[in-house]
Write a protein that holds these residues in place. Structure first.
Motif, PDB file in Angstrom:
ATOM      1  N   VAL A  48     -14.914 -11.581  -1.154  1.00  6.76           N
ATOM      2  CA  VAL A  48     -13.483 -11.288  -1.277  1.00  6.76           C
ATOM      3  C   VAL A  48     -13.163 -10.149  -0.320  1.00  6.76           C
ATOM      4  CG1 VAL A  48     -11.624 -10.558  -2.813  1.00  6.76           C
ATOM      5  CG2 VAL A  48     -13.498 -11.972  -3.708  1.00  6.76           C
ATOM      6  N   TRP A  49     -12.335 -10.428   0.652  1.00  8.80           N
ATOM      7  CA  TRP A  49     -11.905  -9.419   1.617  1.00  8.80           C
ATOM      8  C   TRP A  49     -10.486  -8.987   1.272  1.00  8.80           C
ATOM      9  CZ3 TRP A  49      -8.765 -10.538   6.412  1.00  8.80           C
ATOM     10  CH2 TRP A  49      -8.552  -9.358   7.167  1.00  8.80           C
ATOM     11  N   ALA A  50     -10.281  -7.684   1.155  1.00 14.86           N
ATOM     12  CA  ALA A  50      -8.956  -7.149   0.844  1.00 14.86           C
ATOM     13  C   ALA A  50      -8.426  -6.365   2.038  1.00 14.86           C
ATOM     14  CB  ALA A  50      -9.014  -6.249  -0.385  1.00 14.86           C
ATOM     15  N   ILE A  51      -7.123  -6.490   2.276  1.00 18.54           N
ATOM     16  CA  ILE A  51      -6.500  -5.832   3.419  1.00 18.54           C
ATOM     17  C   ILE A  51      -5.062  -5.492   3.081  1.00 18.54           C
ATOM     18  CG2 ILE A  51      -5.871  -8.068   4.419  1.00 18.54           C
ATOM     19  CD1 ILE A  51      -6.125  -6.769   7.200  1.00 18.54           C
ATOM     20  N   TYR A  52      -4.576  -4.431   3.706  1.00 17.29           N
ATOM     21  CA  TYR A  52      -3.168  -4.067   3.608  1.00 17.29           C
ATOM     22  C   TYR A  52      -2.516  -4.416   4.941  1.00 17.29           C
ATOM     23  CZ  TYR A  52      -4.898  -1.404  -0.371  1.00 17.29           C
ATOM     24  OH  TYR A  52      -5.499  -1.030  -1.548  1.00 17.29           O
TER      25      TYR A  52
ATOM     26  N   GLU B 228       0.259  -3.972   6.270  1.00 20.36           N
ATOM     27  CA  GLU B 228       1.066  -2.944   6.944  1.00 20.36           C
ATOM     28  C   GLU B 228       0.211  -2.078   7.860  1.00 20.36           C
ATOM     29  OE1 GLU B 228       4.395  -1.200   4.225  1.00 20.36           O
ATOM     30  OE2 GLU B 228       2.807  -1.963   2.905  1.00 20.36           O
ATOM     31  N   GLY B 229      -1.100  -2.025   7.604  1.00 19.60           N
ATOM     32  CA  GLY B 229      -1.990  -1.267   8.463  1.00 19.60           C
ATOM     33  C   GLY B 229      -2.088   0.201   8.123  1.00 19.60           C
ATOM     34  N   THR B 230      -1.271   0.676   7.202  1.00 14.54           N
ATOM     35  CA  THR B 230      -1.270   2.071   6.801  1.00 14.54           C
ATOM     36  C   THR B 230      -0.512   2.185   5.487  1.00 14.54           C
ATOM     37  OG1 THR B 230      -0.719   4.330   7.511  1.00 14.54           O
ATOM     38  CG2 THR B 230       0.892   2.618   8.008  1.00 14.54           C
ATOM     39  N   ARG B 231      -0.647   3.318   4.818  1.00 15.60           N
ATOM     40  CA  ARG B 231       0.153   3.525   3.616  1.00 15.60           C
ATOM     41  C   ARG B 231       1.622   3.655   3.994  1.00 15.60           C
ATOM     42  NH1 ARG B 231      -3.993   7.049   2.781  1.00 15.60           N
ATOM     43  NH2 ARG B 231      -2.665   8.872   3.143  1.00 15.60           N
ATOM     44  N   SER B 232       2.479   3.124   3.142  1.00 15.74           N
ATOM     45  CA  SER B 232       3.916   3.215   3.402  1.00 15.74           C
ATOM     46  C   SER B 232       4.348   4.682   3.454  1.00 15.74           C
ATOM     47  CB  SER B 232       4.694   2.490   2.305  1.00 15.74           C
ATOM     48  OG  SER B 232       6.093   2.722   2.455  1.00 15.74           O
ATOM     49  N   PRO B 233       5.048   5.089   4.497  1.00 23.15           N
ATOM     50  CA  PRO B 233       5.483   6.482   4.592  1.00 23.15           C
ATOM     51  C   PRO B 233       6.728   6.796   3.769  1.00 23.15           C
ATOM     52  CG  PRO B 233       6.175   5.285   6.533  1.00 23.15           C
ATOM     53  CD  PRO B 233       5.345   4.326   5.719  1.00 23.15           C
ATOM     54  N   ASP B 234       7.401   5.769   3.278  1.00 13.74           N
ATOM     55  CA  ASP B 234       8.677   5.994   2.591  1.00 13.74           C
ATOM     56  C   ASP B 234       8.887   5.106   1.363  1.00 13.74           C
ATOM     57  OD1 ASP B 234       9.065   3.531   3.804  1.00 13.74           O
ATOM     58  OD2 ASP B 234      10.373   4.322   5.374  1.00 13.74           O
ATOM     59  N   GLY B 235       7.843   4.427   0.920  1.00 14.41           N
ATOM     60  CA  GLY B 235       7.955   3.581  -0.256  1.00 14.41           C
ATOM     61  C   GLY B 235       8.451   2.179   0.022  1.00 14.41           C
ATOM     62  N   ARG B 236       8.914   1.940   1.243  1.00 16.43           N
ATOM     63  CA  ARG B 236       9.383   0.607   1.607  1.00 16.43           C
ATOM     64  C   ARG B 236       8.218  -0.245   2.120  1.00 16.43           C
ATOM     65  NH1 ARG B 236      14.310   1.773   5.639  1.00 16.43           N
ATOM     66  NH2 ARG B 236      12.683   3.116   6.565  1.00 16.43           N
TER      67      ARG B 236
ATOM     68  N   HIS C 215       0.848  -1.203   0.000  1.00 11.26           N
ATOM     69  CA  HIS C 215       0.000   0.000   0.000  1.00 11.26           C
ATOM     70  C   HIS C 215       0.878   1.246   0.000  1.00 11.26           C
ATOM     71  CE1 HIS C 215      -3.555   2.262   0.265  1.00 11.26           C
ATOM     72  NE2 HIS C 215      -3.675   2.369   1.574  1.00 11.26           N
ATOM     73  N   ARG C 216       1.044   1.840  -1.179  1.00 10.02           N
ATOM     74  CA  ARG C 216       1.878   3.033  -1.290  1.00 10.02           C
ATOM     75  C   ARG C 216       1.094   4.287  -1.662  1.00 10.02           C
ATOM     76  NH1 ARG C 216       7.408   1.103  -4.328  1.00 10.02           N
ATOM     77  NH2 ARG C 216       5.987   0.140  -5.819  1.00 10.02           N
ATOM     78  N   ALA C 217      -0.187   4.147  -2.045  1.00  8.29           N
ATOM     79  CA  ALA C 217      -0.975   5.311  -2.446  1.00  8.29           C
ATOM     80  C   ALA C 217      -2.452   5.047  -2.211  1.00  8.29           C
ATOM     81  CB  ALA C 217      -0.733   5.632  -3.921  1.00  8.29           C
TER      82      ALA C 217
ATOM     83  N   GLY D 169       3.066   1.279  -9.204  1.00 12.31           N
ATOM     84  CA  GLY D 169       2.847   2.538  -9.903  1.00 12.31           C
ATOM     85  C   GLY D 169       1.717   3.398  -9.406  1.00 12.31           C
ATOM     86  N   GLY D 170       0.963   2.937  -8.406  1.00  8.20           N
ATOM     87  CA  GLY D 170      -0.104   3.767  -7.878  1.00  8.20           C
ATOM     88  C   GLY D 170       0.430   5.066  -7.298  1.00  8.20           C
ATOM     89  N   ASP D 171       1.623   4.995  -6.689  1.00 13.34           N
ATOM     90  CA  ASP D 171       2.219   6.189  -6.098  1.00 13.34           C
ATOM     91  C   ASP D 171       2.743   7.154  -7.149  1.00 13.34           C
ATOM     92  OD1 ASP D 171       4.059   4.199  -6.736  1.00 13.34           O
ATOM     93  OD2 ASP D 171       5.498   4.847  -5.237  1.00 13.34           O
ATOM     94  N   ALA D 172       2.908   6.694  -8.383  1.00 13.37           N
ATOM     95  CA  ALA D 172       3.291   7.601  -9.457  1.00 13.37           C
ATOM     96  C   ALA D 172       2.079   8.376  -9.962  1.00 13.37           C
ATOM     97  CB  ALA D 172       3.936   6.819 -10.605  1.00 13.37           C
ATOM     98  N   VAL D 173       0.919   7.721  -9.977  1.00 15.21           N
ATOM     99  CA  VAL D 173      -0.317   8.396 -10.373  1.00 15.21           C
ATOM    100  C   VAL D 173      -0.760   9.378  -9.293  1.00 15.21           C
ATOM    101  CG1 VAL D 173      -2.776   8.059 -10.852  1.00 15.21           C
ATOM    102  CG2 VAL D 173      -1.083   6.519 -11.863  1.00 15.21           C
ATOM    103  N   ASN D 174      -0.675   8.948  -8.051  1.00 19.28           N
ATOM    104  CA  ASN D 174      -1.117   9.760  -6.909  1.00 19.28           C
ATOM    105  C   ASN D 174       0.024   9.854  -5.895  1.00 19.28           C
ATOM    106  OD1 ASN D 174      -3.419   9.171  -4.173  1.00 19.28           O
ATOM    107  ND2 ASN D 174      -2.727  11.119  -4.973  1.00 19.28           N
ATOM    108  N   PRO D 175       1.020  10.707  -6.138  1.00 22.50           N
ATOM    109  CA  PRO D 175       2.186  10.790  -5.248  1.00 22.50           C
ATOM    110  C   PRO D 175       1.786  11.108  -3.813  1.00 22.50           C
ATOM    111  CG  PRO D 175       2.590  11.996  -7.279  1.00 22.50           C
ATOM    112  CD  PRO D 175       1.131  11.637  -7.274  1.00 22.50           C
ATOM    113  N   PRO D 176       2.378  10.426  -2.837  1.00 20.72           N
ATOM    114  CA  PRO D 176       2.054  10.696  -1.430  1.00 20.72           C
ATOM    115  C   PRO D 176       2.271  12.164  -1.088  1.00 20.72           C
ATOM    116  CG  PRO D 176       3.356   8.687  -1.634  1.00 20.72           C
ATOM    117  CD  PRO D 176       3.347   9.331  -2.983  1.00 20.72           C
ATOM    118  N   GLY D 177       1.331  12.693  -0.303  1.00 14.84           N
ATOM    119  CA  GLY D 177       1.445  14.075   0.116  1.00 14.84           C
ATOM    120  C   GLY D 177       0.841  15.086  -0.826  1.00 14.84           C
ATOM    121  N   THR D 178       0.255  14.620  -1.923  1.00 14.92           N
ATOM    122  CA  THR D 178      -0.378  15.537  -2.866  1.00 14.92           C
ATOM    123  C   THR D 178      -1.726  14.989  -3.307  1.00 14.92           C
ATOM    124  OG1 THR D 178      -0.184  16.609  -5.040  1.00 14.92           O
ATOM    125  CG2 THR D 178       0.811  14.430  -4.797  1.00 14.92           C
ATOM    126  N   ARG D 179      -2.634  15.882  -3.633  1.00 15.77           N
ATOM    127  CA  ARG D 179      -3.932  15.471  -4.143  1.00 15.77           C
ATOM    128  C   ARG D 179      -3.952  15.447  -5.670  1.00 15.77           C
ATOM    129  NH1 ARG D 179      -8.271  18.737  -0.269  1.00 15.77           N
ATOM    130  NH2 ARG D 179      -7.571  17.864   1.724  1.00 15.77           N
TER     131      ARG D 179
END
Length: 226
Positions: A113-117, A119-127, A41-43, A153-163
């Motif tokens: 179908v149950w989906a879950i991440y 990590e419990g949250t979006r990755s704060p640093d891409g790792r 979960h990156r974005a 590539g989801g984080d490329a479409v919607n970079p963290p920290g920006t709308r």
């Protein structure tokens, strides 16, 4: 009806334009019967691309704040997240984790179908960060296999920290189901549940190509905010 409207009319065309999404390994998801999808979960848009590309209806357990807003904005938000396959859960109480797991078990008992991440949250640093054990607890309680899914590539479409959204390329990778039934007789042992969770995270790490860090993502966020 709302889910299909969201998927094919409301957000689907936008996702196609911005992400040009593709998927591989879709046949690893059975056409019917209960399934757990566990992803990186990156974005924010990761969930939307999963809904778009996976043929079956996906249900996420989401924080209740998405569904409790007032006025027109609150109504639109409830409609949007409901259409995205998310169901609310109150995470403020002492029994929040158990309530979330019970909701997931109910989804699976109905053949969903149950989906879950994990990590419990979006990755704060891409790792990729240490996984929480809830997904394995549900898998061991229900006997349902876990399928690792990775959104590239989801984080490329919607970079963290920006709308703002950007044009890029998104690829969804669906791994082979992991059968954790060998752990089921020992599912009350925390060390066993932890080992199975680490096994799942190792599979996600290999599939995603992300660097793994043995820290919870939420802890990394808290540390970095100091």
């Amino acid at each position: 009806m709302l889910y299909r409207l969201f998927k094919y009319i409301l957000i689907g065309p936008v996702l196609w334009v911005f992400g040009r999404p593709t998927i591989e390994g879709h046949r690893n998801i059975p056409r019917k019967g209960p399934v757990i999808l566990a992803g990186n979960h990156r974005a924010v848009v990761d969930s939307f691309f999963l809904v778009l590309k996976v043929r079956r209806r996906i249900t996420f357990v989401a924080k209740s704040e998405y569904f409790t807003g007032s006025g027109i904005k609150g109504a639109l938000q409830r409609w949007f997240f409901g259409g995205a396959g998310q169901v609310p859960i109150d995470r403020s109480g002492a029994d929040a984790s158990r309530a979330a797991l019970d909701t997931a078990v109910g989804i699976l008992k109905r053949g969903g179908v149950w989906a879950i991440y994990p990590e419990g949250t979006r990755s704060p640093d891409g790792r990729l960060h240490k996984g929480k054990t809830g997904v394995i607890r549900v898998a061991l309680e229900t006997g349902v296999p876990v399928i690792p899914v990775v959104v590239h590539g989801g984080d490329a479409v919607n970079p963290p920290g920006t709308r703002m959204w950007r044009f890029s390329k998104v690829h969804v990778s669906v791994g082979k189901p992991i059968d954790f039934s060998r752990y089921r007789e020992l599912r009350t042992h925390q060390a066993v549940v932890r080992a199975a969770t680490d096994e799942l995270m190792a599979a996600l790490c290999e599939q995603s190509g992300q660097e793994y860090v043995d820290l919870y993502g939420a802890d990394v966020k808290s540390r970095d905010s100091l």
